[in-house]
Write an enzyme that holds these catalytic residues in place. Structure first.
Site, short mmCIF file in Angstrom:
data_model
loop_
_atom_site.label_atom_id
_atom_site.label_comp_id
_atom_site.label_asym_id
_atom_site.label_seq_id
_atom_site.Cartn_x
_atom_site.Cartn_y
_atom_site.Cartn_z
N VAL A 93 -74.29 -74.19 -15.82
CA VAL A 93 -75.06 -73.32 -14.94
C VAL A 93 -74.55 -71.95 -15.13
O VAL A 93 -75.57 -71.11 -15.25
CB VAL A 93 -74.90 -73.99 -13.29
CG1 VAL A 93 -75.38 -72.66 -12.37
CG2 VAL A 93 -75.37 -75.17 -12.93
N ASP A 144 -59.05 -73.92 -8.97
CA ASP A 144 -60.13 -74.43 -9.69
C ASP A 144 -61.45 -74.29 -8.89
O ASP A 144 -61.69 -75.11 -8.06
CB ASP A 144 -60.06 -76.08 -9.94
CG ASP A 144 -60.94 -76.30 -11.14
OD1 ASP A 144 -62.01 -75.62 -11.30
OD2 ASP A 144 -60.96 -77.34 -11.42
N LYS A 177 -71.92 -81.63 -4.87
CA LYS A 177 -71.46 -83.06 -4.71
C LYS A 177 -70.14 -83.05 -3.66
O LYS A 177 -69.44 -82.04 -3.76
CB LYS A 177 -70.95 -83.47 -6.05
CG LYS A 177 -71.99 -83.83 -7.02
CD LYS A 177 -71.34 -84.87 -7.97
CE LYS A 177 -72.19 -85.47 -8.91
NZ LYS A 177 -73.08 -84.43 -9.48
N SER A 233 -65.42 -73.02 -9.63
CA SER A 233 -66.48 -73.12 -10.73
C SER A 233 -66.99 -71.64 -11.12
O SER A 233 -67.28 -70.97 -9.92
CB SER A 233 -67.41 -74.16 -10.69
OG SER A 233 -68.64 -73.98 -11.72
N SER A 234 -67.09 -71.27 -12.38
CA SER A 234 -67.56 -70.14 -12.70
C SER A 234 -69.24 -70.02 -12.32
O SER A 234 -69.82 -68.96 -12.14
CB SER A 234 -67.31 -69.74 -14.09
OG SER A 234 -68.08 -70.69 -14.93
N ASP A 235 -69.78 -71.10 -11.90
CA ASP A 235 -71.19 -71.25 -11.49
C ASP A 235 -71.16 -70.25 -10.13
O ASP A 235 -72.27 -69.58 -10.14
CB ASP A 235 -71.72 -72.54 -11.02
CG ASP A 235 -71.61 -73.38 -12.20
OD1 ASP A 235 -71.53 -73.21 -13.36
OD2 ASP A 235 -71.78 -74.79 -11.91
N LYS A 291 -69.01 -78.09 -23.96
CA LYS A 291 -69.21 -77.59 -22.56
C LYS A 291 -69.06 -76.01 -22.43
O LYS A 291 -67.99 -75.78 -22.65
CB LYS A 291 -68.54 -78.61 -21.62
CG LYS A 291 -68.78 -78.03 -20.15
CD LYS A 291 -68.14 -78.99 -19.06
CE LYS A 291 -67.90 -78.07 -17.67
NZ LYS A 291 -67.29 -79.10 -16.72
N GLU A 333 -80.76 -76.40 -17.76
CA GLU A 333 -79.49 -76.44 -18.38
C GLU A 333 -79.49 -77.54 -19.63
O GLU A 333 -80.02 -78.45 -19.55
CB GLU A 333 -78.37 -76.47 -17.54
CG GLU A 333 -78.28 -77.73 -16.54
CD GLU A 333 -76.78 -77.94 -16.13
OE1 GLU A 333 -75.97 -78.03 -16.75
OE2 GLU A 333 -76.72 -78.01 -14.90
N1 PSU Z 1 -72.63 -81.45 -11.23
C1 PSU Z 1 -73.53 -82.22 -11.55
N2 PSU Z 1 -73.88 -82.56 -12.69
C2 PSU Z 1 -73.38 -81.52 -13.77
C3 PSU Z 1 -72.64 -80.59 -13.76
C4 PSU Z 1 -72.14 -80.43 -12.25
O1 PSU Z 1 -73.94 -82.97 -10.52
O2 PSU Z 1 -73.77 -81.97 -14.90
C5 PSU Z 1 -72.12 -79.56 -14.65
C6 PSU Z 1 -73.22 -78.35 -14.61
O3 PSU Z 1 -73.44 -78.00 -15.96
C7 PSU Z 1 -72.16 -77.35 -13.81
C8 PSU Z 1 -70.80 -77.83 -14.40
O4 PSU Z 1 -72.57 -75.97 -14.08
O5 PSU Z 1 -70.86 -79.17 -14.32
C9 PSU Z 1 -69.57 -77.15 -13.56
O6 PSU Z 1 -68.60 -77.37 -14.49
P1 PSU Z 1 -67.23 -77.03 -13.64
O7 PSU Z 1 -66.99 -77.77 -12.44
O8 PSU Z 1 -65.97 -77.38 -14.76
O9 PSU Z 1 -67.25 -75.64 -13.66
MN MN Z 2 -63.26 -75.48 -13.17
#
Ligand code: PSU
Ligand code: MN
Length: 335
Positions: free
Chosen positions: A136, A168, A189, A170-172, A116, A54
């Site tokens: 992701v 909130d 994390k 994540s869309s992951d 992003k 990524e």
């Molecule tokens: N966690 C990490 N490092 C990162 C990310 C997450 O330790 O760089 C990044 C990844 O690209 C992940 C994104 O897909 O943050 C998730 O963001 P959000 O929480 O806004 O969905």
């Molecule tokens: Mn989010």
């Protein structure tokens, strides 16, 4: 091969600007829907192992110049261990699978000026010809589109703490529920809500497996107190899991959680207090939505005097090694 048939499907699908007498070929593909680098294109058409990487980790996850160094090292690890790396990003509105050194450098220097780009952001970045660093979810989407089954990252997004109120999530996680790509990560994390993240993945039907351990890892640390039902102990175990997922056409992703190597695992208490402080600051400054993860990553790095960045780099490299071995084992199993 399935990668080939996907490529020819792509040709049929994407033609925003061109006339319908353009029959494609990989040159025709380039600059239309998606640009696949010659190395990646070649590897896909002969069934060789390819590992997707990524780019948000480069733009938003680490500062320059460590981000460029790490991006290069990840590609080198993949190559040295017998696969072809495919870093994914959107450059000038063109989704790219496989970046040249110049393109990697451009992205690393852009840093947070790159957008992003999660799944929901893809159309906007493409339509405005912007530069997008794929998260992701977006990286999984493009990997699946071109037929790359394996994708290595550091950590995935999850259910945020208090996510039951903010929604909130994540869309992951939803992407893992809808896209058949296997993601190698060091878990989630501890600044996120790990138990709820695992619940949500279960709801989405995602197979979560821990690699050579019983407990789901928490990125900087090897343990989280959470268990998952599936454990794998070798690249071949993982390859069989992925092969079964493909044969059954489950169409869901797989998450392989690889703990950070012992010698790099951060002192739990140091990281935990930095995380607590960063979370409080984020709340006080009202930093929410997709700005939260980059803020927390940068702040924890500052608060730990760079210790968290060093751990971060070490675990991503380890994931690249494990992911490459899995990709090679999968290519052997399926060829
Ligand atoms: N966690 C990490 N490092 C990162 C990310 C997450 O330790 O760089 C990044 C990844 O690209 C992940 C994104 O897909 O943050 C998730 O963001 P959000 O929480 O806004 O969905
Ligand atoms: Mn989010």
């Amino acid at each position: 091969s399935s990668a080939l048939s996907r490529l020819s499907n792509l040709r049929g699908h994407f033609h925003p600007t061109d006339s319908n007498n353009d029959k494609g070929g990989s040159d025709g593909l380039a600059g239309r829907l998606i640009k696949i680098s010659p190395e990646v294109s070649e590897a896909l058409s002969c069934g060789r192992a390819v590992v997707a990487l990524e780019s948000t980790i480069i733009s938003h996850g680490m500062p320059y110049p460590q981000n460029l160094e790490t991006a290069k090292e990840l590609e080198a690890i993949v190559k040295t261990n017998g696969a072809v790396p495919a870093t994914v990003a959107i450059l000038d509105g063109i989704p790219c699978v496989g970046l040249s050194m110049e393109e990697l450098k451009r992205l690393a220097i852009l840093g947070t000026r790159a957008q992003k780009t999660a799944r929901r952001d893809i159309v906007h970045v493409v339509a405005t010809r912007g530069n997008g660093a794929t998260t992701v979810s977006a990286t999984m989407f493009f990997s699946s589109m071109v037929g790359i089954p394996i994708f290595v990252t550091g950590g995935i997004g999850g259910v945020h703490r208090h996510g039951e109120h903010t929604m909130d999530i994540s869309s992951d996680l939803t992407e893992l529920g809808r896209t058949p790509v296997t993601v190698i990560s060091a878990g989630v994390k501890s600044m996120l809500d790990i138990p709820r993240t695992l619940e949500y993945l279960e709801t989405q039907g995602v197979c979560v497996a821990t690699y050579k351990t019983n407990e789901f890892p928490a990125f900087f640390t090897e343990t989280s107190g959470c268990k998952v039902p599936c454990r794998v102990d070798s690249p071949e175990d993982c390859a069989r899991l992925i092969d079964a997922n493909m044969k059954l056409k489950l169409d869901t992703g797989i998450l392989i959680a690889v703990p950070i190597p012992k010698e790099h695992s951060a002192s739990g208490s140091v990281i935990e207090s930095a995380i607590q402080r960063a979370l409080k600051e984020a709340r006080d400054k009202n930093i929410t939505g997709n700005a939260e993860t980059p803020f927390l990553l940068a702040r924890v790095n500052e608060l730990t005097g760079g210790a968290s960045l060093a751990s971060n780099i070490a675990l991503v490299k380890n994931n690249a090694l494990v992911g490459t071995r899995i990709a090679v084992a999968l290519a052997q199993l399926r060829n």
